[in-house]
Design a protein around this motif. Structure first.
Motif, PDB file in Angstrom:
ATOM      1  N   ALA A   1       1.389   8.403  -4.669  1.00 20.36           N
ATOM      2  CA  ALA A   1       1.226   7.361  -3.496  1.00 20.36           C
ATOM      3  C   ALA A   1       0.957   6.131  -3.798  1.00 20.36           C
ATOM      4  O   ALA A   1       1.634   4.964  -3.598  1.00 20.36           O
ATOM      5  N   PRO A   2       0.012   5.708  -4.526  1.00 22.98           N
ATOM      6  CA  PRO A   2      -0.390   4.502  -5.137  1.00 22.98           C
ATOM      7  C   PRO A   2       0.639   3.622  -5.730  1.00 22.98           C
ATOM      8  O   PRO A   2       1.036   2.562  -5.432  1.00 22.98           O
TER       9      PRO A   2
ATOM     10  N   TRP B   1       3.950   4.257  -5.107  1.00 20.16           N
ATOM     11  CA  TRP B   1       5.140   4.066  -4.005  1.00 20.16           C
ATOM     12  C   TRP B   1       4.790   2.625  -3.391  1.00 20.16           C
ATOM     13  O   TRP B   1       5.646   2.136  -2.971  1.00 20.16           O
ATOM     14  N   ARG B   2       3.540   2.420  -3.136  1.00 23.47           N
ATOM     15  CA  ARG B   2       3.190   1.272  -2.309  1.00 23.47           C
ATOM     16  C   ARG B   2       3.747  -0.071  -2.911  1.00 23.47           C
ATOM     17  O   ARG B   2       3.626  -1.050  -2.171  1.00 23.47           O
TER      18      ARG B   2
ATOM     19  N   ALA C   1      10.089  -0.534   0.649  1.00 24.82           N
ATOM     20  CA  ALA C   1       9.942   0.533   1.623  1.00 24.82           C
ATOM     21  C   ALA C   1      11.282   1.168   1.262  1.00 24.82           C
ATOM     22  O   ALA C   1      12.491   0.737   0.877  1.00 24.82           O
TER      23      ALA C   1
ATOM     24  N   LYS D   1      11.146   5.479  -2.115  1.00 26.58           N
ATOM     25  CA  LYS D   1      10.741   6.963  -2.551  1.00 26.58           C
ATOM     26  C   LYS D   1      12.226   7.597  -1.846  1.00 26.58           C
ATOM     27  O   LYS D   1      12.539   8.710  -2.659  1.00 26.58           O
TER      28      LYS D   1
END
Length: 193
Positions: free
Chosen positions: A83-84, A86-87, A91, A94
């Protein structure tokens, strides 16, 4: 061997790749010998099975188990990007990457597997909600296991925010899992004696 059999073997190989794809979120938090994606997928499928038999709401078990087994299959091609990471990407990147990967993996199938994988994302059907809950519960069970096994203080962040769960039973089970946690404390030199 005919073309269909070759396609099936290729699909088997993609699923088998998950046995070699480590869950990188655990590695980033200092967990040695972290589980692989296949182990996580099994955990999600098993929790889905058990929850389905214990919910009051009717569940299409075959569909739910299919979703559970497919939910991380794109990671056979994308790997497990935590997750870190993809941030920092645009937008929807993923979802775009995972959809492209799953389309490639399931290209030679009849389409029903792709439909069920796509149904999972919006999380509107009872089966998709169930798999979402099972995914969260498996993650928290694994965090407890790693805390107990390694005394890992870097897993505290998992418990700072309550997950969004769809079923009351899932929420109650999450609370029980959370309550079962040991109080992790830093290891001192005296612990080594």
């Amino acid at each position: 061997m005919n073309e269909k059999e070759k396609d099936i073997i290729q699909l088997f190989k993609q699923g088998n790749q998950l046995k070699n794809t480590v869950r990188t979120g655990w590695v980033q938090r200092g967990v040695p010998e972290a589980e692989n994606v296949a182990a996580h997928s099994y955990g999600v499928a098993f929790i889905t099975l058990i929850l389905a038999y214990n919910l009051d709401e009717p569940i299409d078990l075959a569909k739910a188990l299919t979703m559970a087994l497919l939910h991380d299959l794109p990671e056979a091609l994308t790997s497990d990007i935590p997750a870190p990471a993809w941030r920092f990407l645009p937008a929807e990147s993923k979802h775009i990457a995972e959809k492209s990967a799953i389309e490639r993996i399931l290209d030679k199938t009849d389409g029903i597997l792709m439909e069920q994988w796509e149904e999972l994302r919006p999380g509107e059907s009872p089966e998709a909600k169930l798999v979402h809950d099972a995914d969260m519960l498996d993650r928290y069970l694994q965090a407890v296991r790693y805390e107990e096994q390694f005394g890992n203080l870097r897993l505290q962040e998992f418990w700072q925010k309550k997950p969004k769960l769809h079923f009351l039973l899932s929420l109650r089970l999450y609370e029980e899992i959370r309550a079962s946690r040991i109080q992790v404390r830093p290891r001192s030199e005296s612990d080594e004696d």
